[in-house]
Design an enzyme around this catalytic site. Structure first.
Site, mmCIF file in Angstrom:
data_model
loop_
_atom_site.group_PDB
_atom_site.id
_atom_site.type_symbol
_atom_site.label_atom_id
_atom_site.label_comp_id
_atom_site.label_asym_id
_atom_site.label_seq_id
_atom_site.Cartn_x
_atom_site.Cartn_y
_atom_site.Cartn_z
ATOM 1 N N TYR A 109 40.968 -43.002 -10.518
ATOM 2 C CA TYR A 109 41.049 -44.208 -11.344
ATOM 3 C C TYR A 109 42.515 -44.489 -11.717
ATOM 4 O O TYR A 109 43.231 -43.581 -12.161
ATOM 5 C CB TYR A 109 40.194 -44.021 -12.607
ATOM 6 C CG TYR A 109 40.382 -45.123 -13.601
ATOM 7 C CD1 TYR A 109 40.184 -46.452 -13.233
ATOM 8 C CD2 TYR A 109 40.778 -44.859 -14.905
ATOM 9 C CE1 TYR A 109 40.374 -47.480 -14.143
ATOM 10 C CE2 TYR A 109 40.960 -45.880 -15.822
ATOM 11 C CZ TYR A 109 40.772 -47.190 -15.429
ATOM 12 O OH TYR A 109 40.969 -48.208 -16.328
ATOM 13 N N LYS A 206 30.701 -47.773 -18.587
ATOM 14 C CA LYS A 206 30.128 -48.040 -17.261
ATOM 15 C C LYS A 206 28.620 -47.774 -17.267
ATOM 16 O O LYS A 206 27.900 -48.419 -17.987
ATOM 17 C CB LYS A 206 30.868 -47.212 -16.205
ATOM 18 C CG LYS A 206 32.378 -47.122 -16.418
ATOM 19 C CD LYS A 206 33.079 -48.465 -16.355
ATOM 20 C CE LYS A 206 34.583 -48.245 -16.545
ATOM 21 N NZ LYS A 206 35.333 -49.447 -16.766
#
Ligand code: PLP
Length: 392
Positions: A109, A206
């Site tokens: 990420y 998420k």
């Protein structure tokens, strides 16, 4: 008799006894808690007795979520945070000191790369990016300064899988701890602690939240490891909010169902896109063509591979931009793990800190799209994506 304002404030602050437990955990919308004396407050602030003092430290809604996450990850403890980044920061800063080094995956990420570059470097903490799908490369990169190996169960955005169990064994032999960002898999698909990881983090923004309506994070692991990271989070103000903790608790109740549908939709879309006109490559751990497909079948629960797909369009950056403009079902937005399909272009969003020349090292091309497949009807998703990818 006290005046009206005094009576109103006292009257409106009385917490009722609830003999019948509510089916849902209440939102404890309070920043502070009344104590009997100074000793009680001091002990609460030091986490030396059960209870709560101030919501930056703890809160009953947080506690309910922490217990749930610990149970679902097979851990002793958890601490919830303001965001996934607050969790990542808390874990890393609690383990490394000036002069130490962290190994991060090449495909990771982008926010984790930014943290390493902009925050850790200032504190004298070094970082090195390695291909974590290659155990020999990871071992070769370990130096006496290396204190932590950072992994993602499924990498953002390439969907590469690291063999957590094998790497944890090798890292532990060299005295290196292992932290795993389990955001892409969620606890429904994988439990990295059971594979040998020392600590797990989540962006609850998420899949755990699941509806693009919260920002939150979590640290999960042994009581001692979580307490060390919690000290960093509490001190640097990275606390969760009780409102968002409530929504994360609600999300957990449907997580398994959502992951099933994310996984089956993603497999169908990835299969339809593989070889479709305009598509160079499709990377999805559920496809037999994925380099770690066998590992995915072994470590991800129930034969599911999650909702994240990386699509490399043949026409590079312009083709990617045309795709985003043509989509009618998918939404062009950053983030992932939600009921709606979200598509982003890493080169200009999550990985914008990388120059075009550095993208291949992170497993990306200028035309790579990161697709978070949602829960829509799969026929609609396939038609939308095959149409948007078409070069004509
Ligand atoms: C794998 C992964 N970890 C951590 C984060 C950071 O989470 P947050 O945005 O909640 O801080 C993200 C965000 O996209 C992510 O994809």
């Amino acid at each position: 008799m006290p005046g009206f304002s005094t009576r109103a404030i006292k009257a409106a602050s009385r917490v009722p006894d609830v003999p019948q437990p509510p089916v849902n955990v209440p939102i404890y919308a309070t920043s502070t808690f009344e104590v009997a004396d100074a000793t009680e407050l001091a002990e609460l602030l030091a986490f030396e007795r059960p209870g709560h003092s101030y919501t930056r430290y703890s809160n009953p809604t947080h506690e309910a979520l922490e217990r749930a996450l610990a149970e679902l990850e097979g851990a002793e403890a958890a601490h919830v945070t303001a965001s996934g980044m607050a969790a990542i920061h808390g874990v890393i800063v609690s383990i490394l000191r000036s002069g130490d080094e962290i190994l991060i995956p090449r495909a990771v990420y982008g926010g984790t790369i930014s943290l390493a570059r902009s925050v850790l470097e200032r504190s004298g903490i070094g970082h090195l990016a390695v291909d974590t799908t290659d155990a020999a490369a990871v071992m070769a990169a370990i130096t006496p300064r290396t204190k932590l190996l950072w992994l993602e169960t499924i990498s953002n955005p390439t969907t590469a899988l690291a063999d957590i169990a094998a790497l944890a064994e090798l890292a532990h032999d060299r005295g290196v701890l292992v932290a795993v960002d389990n955001t892409f898999a969620s606890p429904a698909l994988a439990n990295p602690l059971a594979m040998g990881a020392d600590v797990v983090v989540h962006s609850m923004t998420k899949y755990i939240g699941g509806h693009s309506d919260i920002v939150g994070g979590a640290i999960v692991g042994s009581a001692a490891r979580v307490a060390e990271a919690r000290e960093i989070v509490v001190t640097s103000g990275g606390n969760a909010s009780p409102w968002e903790a409530f929504l994360a608790l609600r999300g957990l109740k449907t997580l398994a169902l959502r992951m099933e549908r994310h996984s089956s939709n993603a497999l169908a879309v990835a299969t339809a896109l593989e070889g479709a006109p305009g598509v160079g490559a499709v990377r999805y751990p559920g496809l037999a063509s994925h380099p770690q497909h066998a590992l995915a079948c072994r470590v991800l629960r129930g034969g599911m591979a999650g909702g994240m797909v990386a699509v490399d369009l043949e026409g590079g950056r312009t083709h990617g931009e045309r795709f985003l403009g043509r989509m009618r079902v998918g939404v062009h937005a950053t983030s992932l793990g939600s009921v709606e399909t979200l598509v982003s272009h890493p080169a200009s969003s999550s990985h914008r800190q990388l120059a075009d020349a550095d993208l291949p090292a992170a497993g990306l091309t200028p035309g790579t799209l990161r697709v978070s497949i949602g829960l829509e009807d799969v026929e609609d998703l396939i038609a939308d994506f095959v149409g948007a990818a078409s070069p004509g």
